[in-house]
Design a protein around this motif. Structure first.
Motif, PDB file in Angstrom:
ATOM      1  N   THR A   7       9.088  10.318 -12.452  1.00 37.25           N
ATOM      2  CA  THR A   7       9.538  10.697 -13.791  1.00 37.25           C
ATOM      3  C   THR A   7      10.644   9.807 -14.318  1.00 37.25           C
ATOM      4  OG1 THR A   7      11.133  12.281 -12.919  1.00 37.25           O
ATOM      5  CG2 THR A   7       8.925  13.119 -13.454  1.00 37.25           C
ATOM      6  N   GLY A   8      11.088   8.847 -13.528  1.00 35.16           N
ATOM      7  CA  GLY A   8      12.126   7.935 -13.994  1.00 35.16           C
ATOM      8  C   GLY A   8      13.523   8.338 -13.586  1.00 35.16           C
ATOM      9  N   HIS A   9      13.663   9.434 -12.883  1.00 29.64           N
ATOM     10  CA  HIS A   9      14.974   9.862 -12.405  1.00 29.64           C
ATOM     11  C   HIS A   9      15.207   9.291 -11.011  1.00 29.64           C
ATOM     12  CE1 HIS A   9      13.934  12.865 -15.460  1.00 29.64           C
ATOM     13  NE2 HIS A   9      15.234  12.855 -15.718  1.00 29.64           N
ATOM     14  N   ASP A  10      16.284   8.550 -10.859  1.00 31.57           N
ATOM     15  CA  ASP A  10      16.594   7.961  -9.553  1.00 31.57           C
ATOM     16  C   ASP A  10      17.122   9.031  -8.609  1.00 31.57           C
ATOM     17  OD1 ASP A  10      15.874   5.428 -10.327  1.00 31.57           O
ATOM     18  OD2 ASP A  10      17.888   4.869 -10.970  1.00 31.57           O
ATOM     19  N   GLY A  11      16.839   8.857  -7.332  1.00 29.90           N
ATOM     20  CA  GLY A  11      17.438   9.694  -6.312  1.00 29.90           C
ATOM     21  C   GLY A  11      16.581  10.821  -5.806  1.00 29.90           C
ATOM     22  N   SER A  12      15.439  10.527  -5.231  1.00 27.02           N
ATOM     23  CA  SER A  12      14.593  11.548  -4.606  1.00 27.02           C
ATOM     24  C   SER A  12      14.560  11.321  -3.111  1.00 27.02           C
ATOM     25  CB  SER A  12      13.162  11.467  -5.153  1.00 27.02           C
ATOM     26  OG  SER A  12      13.136  11.723  -6.529  1.00 27.02           O
ATOM     27  N   LEU A  13      14.327  12.398  -2.388  1.00 29.98           N
ATOM     28  CA  LEU A  13      14.234  12.323  -0.937  1.00 29.98           C
ATOM     29  C   LEU A  13      13.230  13.367  -0.490  1.00 29.98           C
ATOM     30  CD1 LEU A  13      15.601  11.172   1.719  1.00 29.98           C
ATOM     31  CD2 LEU A  13      17.029  13.206   1.627  1.00 29.98           C
ATOM     32  N   SER A  14      12.380  13.001   0.441  1.00 29.42           N
ATOM     33  CA  SER A  14      11.398  13.934   0.971  1.00 29.42           C
ATOM     34  C   SER A  14      11.103  13.568   2.414  1.00 29.42           C
ATOM     35  CB  SER A  14      10.115  13.868   0.135  1.00 29.42           C
ATOM     36  OG  SER A  14       9.207  14.867   0.558  1.00 29.42           O
ATOM     37  N   THR A  15      10.496  14.499   3.125  1.00 35.28           N
ATOM     38  CA  THR A  15      10.077  14.220   4.500  1.00 35.28           C
ATOM     39  C   THR A  15       8.572  14.352   4.594  1.00 35.28           C
ATOM     40  OG1 THR A  15      10.322  16.528   5.205  1.00 35.28           O
ATOM     41  CG2 THR A  15      12.240  15.081   5.467  1.00 35.28           C
ATOM     42  N   LEU A  16       8.012  13.659   5.580  1.00 29.14           N
ATOM     43  CA  LEU A  16       6.580  13.670   5.812  1.00 29.14           C
ATOM     44  C   LEU A  16       6.357  13.332   7.275  1.00 29.14           C
ATOM     45  CD1 LEU A  16       3.866  13.737   4.097  1.00 29.14           C
ATOM     46  CD2 LEU A  16       3.987  11.267   4.178  1.00 29.14           C
ATOM     47  N   HIS A  17       5.393  13.954   7.896  1.00 30.58           N
ATOM     48  CA  HIS A  17       5.092  13.657   9.291  1.00 30.58           C
ATOM     49  C   HIS A  17       4.013  12.580   9.370  1.00 30.58           C
ATOM     50  CE1 HIS A  17       7.310  16.959  11.306  1.00 30.58           C
ATOM     51  NE2 HIS A  17       7.276  17.436  10.071  1.00 30.58           N
ATOM     52  N   ALA A  18       4.350  11.457   9.991  1.00 30.63           N
ATOM     53  CA  ALA A  18       3.424  10.345  10.186  1.00 30.63           C
ATOM     54  C   ALA A  18       3.941   9.505  11.345  1.00 30.63           C
ATOM     55  CB  ALA A  18       3.303   9.504   8.915  1.00 30.63           C
ATOM     56  N   ASN A  19       3.073   8.706  11.944  1.00 34.01           N
ATOM     57  CA  ASN A  19       3.441   7.913  13.119  1.00 34.01           C
ATOM     58  C   ASN A  19       4.061   6.562  12.794  1.00 34.01           C
ATOM     59  OD1 ASN A  19       2.611   9.824  15.034  1.00 34.01           O
ATOM     60  ND2 ASN A  19       0.485   9.236  14.696  1.00 34.01           N
ATOM     61  N   SER A  20       3.941   6.111  11.555  1.00 31.28           N
ATOM     62  CA  SER A  20       4.485   4.810  11.152  1.00 31.28           C
ATOM     63  C   SER A  20       4.620   4.797   9.639  1.00 31.28           C
ATOM     64  CB  SER A  20       3.555   3.673  11.600  1.00 31.28           C
ATOM     65  OG  SER A  20       2.337   3.734  10.872  1.00 31.28           O
ATOM     66  N   ALA A  21       5.265   3.777   9.123  1.00 27.44           N
ATOM     67  CA  ALA A  21       5.394   3.647   7.674  1.00 27.44           C
ATOM     68  C   ALA A  21       4.022   3.509   7.021  1.00 27.44           C
ATOM     69  CB  ALA A  21       6.288   2.459   7.332  1.00 27.44           C
ATOM     70  N   ARG A  22       3.150   2.712   7.604  1.00 34.35           N
ATOM     71  CA  ARG A  22       1.800   2.537   7.068  1.00 34.35           C
ATOM     72  C   ARG A  22       1.042   3.871   7.091  1.00 34.35           C
ATOM     73  NH1 ARG A  22      -0.180  -0.373   3.535  1.00 34.35           N
ATOM     74  NH2 ARG A  22       0.834  -2.179   4.401  1.00 34.35           N
ATOM     75  N   ASP A  23       1.186   4.625   8.178  1.00 31.62           N
ATOM     76  CA  ASP A  23       0.550   5.942   8.261  1.00 31.62           C
ATOM     77  C   ASP A  23       1.133   6.904   7.230  1.00 31.62           C
ATOM     78  OD1 ASP A  23      -1.058   5.086  10.333  1.00 31.62           O
ATOM     79  OD2 ASP A  23       0.061   6.142  11.907  1.00 31.62           O
ATOM     80  N   VAL A  25       2.099   6.147   4.166  1.00 31.99           N
ATOM     81  CA  VAL A  25       1.423   5.865   2.897  1.00 31.99           C
ATOM     82  C   VAL A  25       0.019   6.462   2.913  1.00 31.99           C
ATOM     83  CG1 VAL A  25       0.523   4.022   1.407  1.00 31.99           C
ATOM     84  CG2 VAL A  25       2.818   3.831   2.396  1.00 31.99           C
ATOM     85  N   ALA A  26      -0.688   6.297   4.017  1.00 32.28           N
ATOM     86  CA  ALA A  26      -2.037   6.874   4.131  1.00 32.28           C
ATOM     87  C   ALA A  26      -1.987   8.397   4.046  1.00 32.28           C
ATOM     88  CB  ALA A  26      -2.687   6.432   5.437  1.00 32.28           C
ATOM     89  N   ARG A  27      -0.988   9.000   4.655  1.00 30.35           N
ATOM     90  CA  ARG A  27      -0.837  10.462   4.603  1.00 30.35           C
ATOM     91  C   ARG A  27      -0.561  10.917   3.175  1.00 30.35           C
ATOM     92  NH1 ARG A  27      -1.462  15.301   6.002  1.00 30.35           N
ATOM     93  NH2 ARG A  27       0.249  16.659   6.586  1.00 30.35           N
ATOM     94  N   LEU A  28       0.288  10.199   2.446  1.00 31.84           N
ATOM     95  CA  LEU A  28       0.533  10.528   1.045  1.00 31.84           C
ATOM     96  C   LEU A  28      -0.765  10.465   0.234  1.00 31.84           C
ATOM     97  CD1 LEU A  28       3.896   8.714   0.248  1.00 31.84           C
ATOM     98  CD2 LEU A  28       3.444  11.159   0.082  1.00 31.84           C
ATOM     99  N   GLU A  29      -1.556   9.427   0.459  1.00 30.67           N
ATOM    100  CA  GLU A  29      -2.846   9.307  -0.227  1.00 30.67           C
ATOM    101  C   GLU A  29      -3.708  10.534   0.058  1.00 30.67           C
ATOM    102  OE1 GLU A  29      -4.864   5.764   1.026  1.00 30.67           O
ATOM    103  OE2 GLU A  29      -3.195   4.480   0.448  1.00 30.67           O
TER     104      GLU A  29
END
Length: 137
Positions: A7-23, A25-29
């Motif tokens: 939305t254009g507002h800076d400053g978000s943070l979230s958690t997600l369970h995945a084995n790597s950074a690449r994983d 992104v795939a999990r978000l998809e």
């Protein structure tokens, strides 16, 4: 989460369970697809690459401890692929007499665009980061 981050507002943070950074992104998809949104995969990846700046990976190590194992920056889209670059990775140096891993994050030598943004905005850069990534001004 992605809609809020886009939305254009800076400053978000979230958690997600995945084995790597690449994983991650795939999990978000996958999560976007599971939400029932009928978007092409390229549009989903474009939204991810524009909404997410950095992925901080935390893993459990073989001694049972949890440590930051990488800090990865999402750079841009190249064709259908979200490109990423590791900024810091965990380097294991050995074990102490009690069997705990001796490890530290080390810079990969890749200059982070995020640090440049902090410099450009006139925001304070932590001393340890400023030492690794001095201002280009």
């Amino acid at each position: 989460m992605l809609q809020a981050m886009s939305t254009g507002h800076d400053g978000s943070l979230s958690t997600l369970h995945a084995n790597s950074a690449r994983d991650c992104v795939a999990r978000l998809e996958t999560l976007v697809l599971m939400a029932g949104l009928d978007l092409p995969i390229r549009a989903i990846r474009q939204q991810i690459s524009s909404a997410v700046d950095v992925i901080v990976q935390i893993s459990r190590l073989r001694d049972g401890s949890r440590r930051v194992t990488s800090i990865t920056e999402l750079v841009r889209m190249e064709g259908e692929t979200v490109t990423m670059q590791d900024i810091f990775v965990l380097e294991i140096k050995g074990t102490d007499p009690d069997g705990r891993l001796q490890a530290a994050l080390r810079s990969t030598g890749v200059r982070s665009r995020i640090v440049d943004r902090l410099h450009d905005l006139g925001l304070p850069v932590p001393a340890a980061l400023a030492k690794v990534f001095p201002s280009r001004r």
